[in-house]
Write a protein that holds these residues in place. Sequence first.
Motif, PDB file in Angstrom:
ATOM      1  N   SER A 193       0.809  -1.219   0.000  1.00 19.79           N
ATOM      2  CA  SER A 193       0.000   0.000   0.000  1.00 19.79           C
ATOM      3  C   SER A 193       0.842   1.270   0.000  1.00 19.79           C
ATOM      4  N   SER A 194       2.118   1.141   0.389  1.00 24.63           N
ATOM      5  CA  SER A 194       3.008   2.299   0.405  1.00 24.63           C
ATOM      6  C   SER A 194       3.548   2.635  -0.976  1.00 24.63           C
ATOM      7  N   LEU A 195       3.421   1.693  -1.906  1.00 24.73           N
ATOM      8  CA  LEU A 195       3.978   1.880  -3.243  1.00 24.73           C
ATOM      9  C   LEU A 195       2.995   2.610  -4.148  1.00 24.73           C
ATOM     10  N   LEU A 196       3.526   3.251  -5.159  1.00 22.60           N
ATOM     11  CA  LEU A 196       2.675   3.741  -6.227  1.00 22.60           C
ATOM     12  C   LEU A 196       1.968   2.553  -6.864  1.00 22.60           C
ATOM     13  N   SER A 197       0.674   2.675  -7.085  1.00 26.97           N
ATOM     14  CA  SER A 197      -0.053   1.625  -7.808  1.00 26.97           C
ATOM     15  C   SER A 197       0.287   1.719  -9.284  1.00 26.97           C
ATOM     16  N   TYR A 198      -0.015   0.663 -10.030  1.00 29.29           N
ATOM     17  CA  TYR A 198       0.229   0.724 -11.466  1.00 29.29           C
ATOM     18  C   TYR A 198      -0.594   1.824 -12.123  1.00 29.29           C
ATOM     19  N   GLU A 199      -1.820   2.018 -11.646  1.00 27.23           N
ATOM     20  CA  GLU A 199      -2.650   3.088 -12.198  1.00 27.23           C
ATOM     21  C   GLU A 199      -2.011   4.453 -11.964  1.00 27.23           C
ATOM     22  N   GLU A 200      -1.437   4.644 -10.788  1.00 26.98           N
ATOM     23  CA  GLU A 200      -0.766   5.905 -10.492  1.00 26.98           C
ATOM     24  C   GLU A 200       0.497   6.067 -11.317  1.00 26.98           C
ATOM     25  N   ILE A 201       1.227   4.968 -11.519  1.00 22.35           N
ATOM     26  CA  ILE A 201       2.435   5.030 -12.339  1.00 22.35           C
ATOM     27  C   ILE A 201       2.096   5.429 -13.774  1.00 22.35           C
ATOM     28  N   VAL A 202       1.084   4.791 -14.334  1.00 21.50           N
ATOM     29  CA  VAL A 202       0.692   5.105 -15.710  1.00 21.50           C
ATOM     30  C   VAL A 202       0.269   6.565 -15.823  1.00 21.50           C
ATOM     31  N   ARG A 203      -0.502   7.033 -14.866  1.00 19.56           N
ATOM     32  CA  ARG A 203      -0.936   8.429 -14.889  1.00 19.56           C
ATOM     33  C   ARG A 203       0.259   9.377 -14.791  1.00 19.56           C
ATOM     34  N   LEU A 204       1.181   9.084 -13.890  1.00 20.89           N
ATOM     35  CA  LEU A 204       2.370   9.920 -13.722  1.00 20.89           C
ATOM     36  C   LEU A 204       3.212   9.942 -14.987  1.00 20.89           C
ATOM     37  N   MET A 205       3.422   8.773 -15.584  1.00 19.62           N
ATOM     38  CA  MET A 205       4.246   8.717 -16.792  1.00 19.62           C
ATOM     39  C   MET A 205       3.568   9.434 -17.951  1.00 19.62           C
ATOM     40  N   GLN A 206       2.239   9.426 -17.993  1.00 21.33           N
ATOM     41  CA  GLN A 206       1.536  10.165 -19.047  1.00 21.33           C
ATOM     42  C   GLN A 206       1.762  11.661 -18.883  1.00 21.33           C
ATOM     43  N   VAL A 207       1.687  12.141 -17.631  1.00 20.61           N
ATOM     44  CA  VAL A 207       1.945  13.555 -17.367  1.00 20.61           C
ATOM     45  C   VAL A 207       3.373  13.920 -17.774  1.00 20.61           C
ATOM     46  N   LEU A 208       4.316  13.067 -17.398  1.00 18.40           N
ATOM     47  CA  LEU A 208       5.723  13.367 -17.683  1.00 18.40           C
ATOM     48  C   LEU A 208       6.024  13.297 -19.177  1.00 18.40           C
ATOM     49  N   THR A 209       5.500  12.303 -19.864  1.00 14.95           N
ATOM     50  CA  THR A 209       5.791  12.200 -21.298  1.00 14.95           C
ATOM     51  C   THR A 209       5.112  13.325 -22.073  1.00 14.95           C
ATOM     52  N   ASP A 210       3.946  13.755 -21.621  1.00 11.30           N
ATOM     53  CA  ASP A 210       3.305  14.916 -22.244  1.00 11.30           C
ATOM     54  C   ASP A 210       4.156  16.170 -22.059  1.00 11.30           C
ATOM     55  N   ALA A 211       4.967  16.188 -20.996  1.00 11.67           N
ATOM     56  CA  ALA A 211       5.825  17.343 -20.710  1.00 11.67           C
ATOM     57  C   ALA A 211       7.233  17.181 -21.280  1.00 11.67           C
ATOM     58  N   GLY A 271      -6.005  14.126  -4.284  1.00  9.17           N
ATOM     59  CA  GLY A 271      -6.933  14.607  -5.294  1.00  9.17           C
ATOM     60  C   GLY A 271      -6.386  15.618  -6.281  1.00  9.17           C
ATOM     61  N   SER A 272      -5.056  15.771  -6.357  1.00  9.79           N
ATOM     62  CA  SER A 272      -4.484  16.734  -7.302  1.00  9.79           C
ATOM     63  C   SER A 272      -4.822  16.353  -8.739  1.00  9.79           C
ATOM     64  N   THR A 273      -5.060  17.356  -9.561  1.00  7.81           N
ATOM     65  CA  THR A 273      -5.268  17.129 -10.989  1.00  7.81           C
ATOM     66  C   THR A 273      -3.922  16.969 -11.678  1.00  7.81           C
ATOM     67  N   ASP A 274      -3.959  16.535 -12.929  1.00  9.89           N
ATOM     68  CA  ASP A 274      -2.717  16.394 -13.691  1.00  9.89           C
ATOM     69  C   ASP A 274      -2.028  17.745 -13.857  1.00  9.89           C
ATOM     70  N   ILE A 275      -2.785  18.789 -14.065  1.00  8.88           N
ATOM     71  CA  ILE A 275      -2.199  20.119 -14.212  1.00  8.88           C
ATOM     72  C   ILE A 275      -1.527  20.556 -12.917  1.00  8.88           C
ATOM     73  N   GLU A 276      -2.179  20.295 -11.800  1.00  5.52           N
ATOM     74  CA  GLU A 276      -1.584  20.649 -10.503  1.00  5.52           C
ATOM     75  C   GLU A 276      -0.319  19.835 -10.254  1.00  5.52           C
ATOM     76  N   LEU A 277      -0.339  18.557 -10.615  1.00  4.76           N
ATOM     77  CA  LEU A 277       0.850  17.711 -10.462  1.00  4.76           C
ATOM     78  C   LEU A 277       2.004  18.288 -11.262  1.00  4.76           C
ATOM     79  N   LEU A 278       1.752  18.650 -12.506  1.00  2.80           N
ATOM     80  CA  LEU A 278       2.807  19.196 -13.356  1.00  2.80           C
ATOM     81  C   LEU A 278       3.351  20.492 -12.770  1.00  2.80           C
ATOM     82  N   GLU A 279       2.481  21.317 -12.228  1.00  6.61           N
ATOM     83  CA  GLU A 279       2.932  22.565 -11.606  1.00  6.61           C
ATOM     84  C   GLU A 279       3.857  22.285 -10.426  1.00  6.61           C
ATOM     85  N   HIS A 280       3.528  21.276  -9.608  1.00 11.89           N
ATOM     86  CA  HIS A 280       4.390  20.900  -8.479  1.00 11.89           C
ATOM     87  C   HIS A 280       5.748  20.392  -8.980  1.00 11.89           C
TER      88      HIS A 280
END
Length: 322
Positions: A39-57, A281-290
Amino acid sequence: MLKDNHQRTINYVRLAVTDRCNLRCTYCMPENMQFLERSSLLSYEEIVRLMQVLTDAGINKIRITGGEPFLRKDLMLLLEQLAPMAGISITTNGVLTAPFIPALKALGIHQINLSLDTLQADRFFRITRRDQFSAVQQTLETLLAHEMDIKINMVVMDGMNTDELIDFTELTRSHAVSVRFIEEMPFNGQGNRFSGINWNYLRILDTIRSQYTLEKITDAPNSTSMNYRIPEHKGSIGVIPAYSRTFCGTCNRIRITPTGGLKTCLYGDDVLNVKSLFREGSTDIELLEHLQAALQHRAKDGFEAAASNTHAQLESMSVIGG
């Protein structure tokens, strides 16, 4: 594009999918390592979402690390989702890897970094504290048979394997592999066993030059290794000044730890936790800003990052992410 406060473009992420490992290399982690709860790890769903944000950037290279990444259940399902996003490479110790190689190749994942610090079975046991040399040997043979892009990473340890520098170099004579000799670092999670910098990259190169003629290869932009070819050898060698940190000025990478920590430098603290942002609950835009804000406080090099590191004892490499 992601840029840091030193105007360096960030296009490479090292993603650790687990802190667990089936070896206990003395320079990497203590024998009694306390692993994280799932439960302490990033889930696969979170990893995919994060990598999508990063690759878009602008991130176009993702290296999968651990721990040992093939210990994470259903890793191939994650790789199937990540492969269309960016160039994927994997760093592995090779114990579990061999059966997955055909499927990796089918996904277009060709670059494998194999961590291997000795070519001797008895010494392998002393370094890793596990009897798995034959499994790693099988992985190397399978990688060669499938004509994968292979980098063999050897951590050079004073009094342990320095007598094998020539043996490793000989692998490049008949095999189109890159053997990379890495300065040892103090990231063993236990504050001891670090042999210091007696074998820095200059001494490693001098030892190899005593037996071979080295011809400099033009290094790729942002390369962490200095690379050479030897006349009539199919492969190449490289040295990575991981402790000397001569490559910091062109660093184009960030690291994501298994728990979602963002490291803008291997030697520094986590500067952000993306898992917490997701679960708040951060959005993808908020994540990218951070992410962009965190990059504006990046150390200029590993020495500056280490000086501000709040850990009295440097972490295990398996927690940092390779």
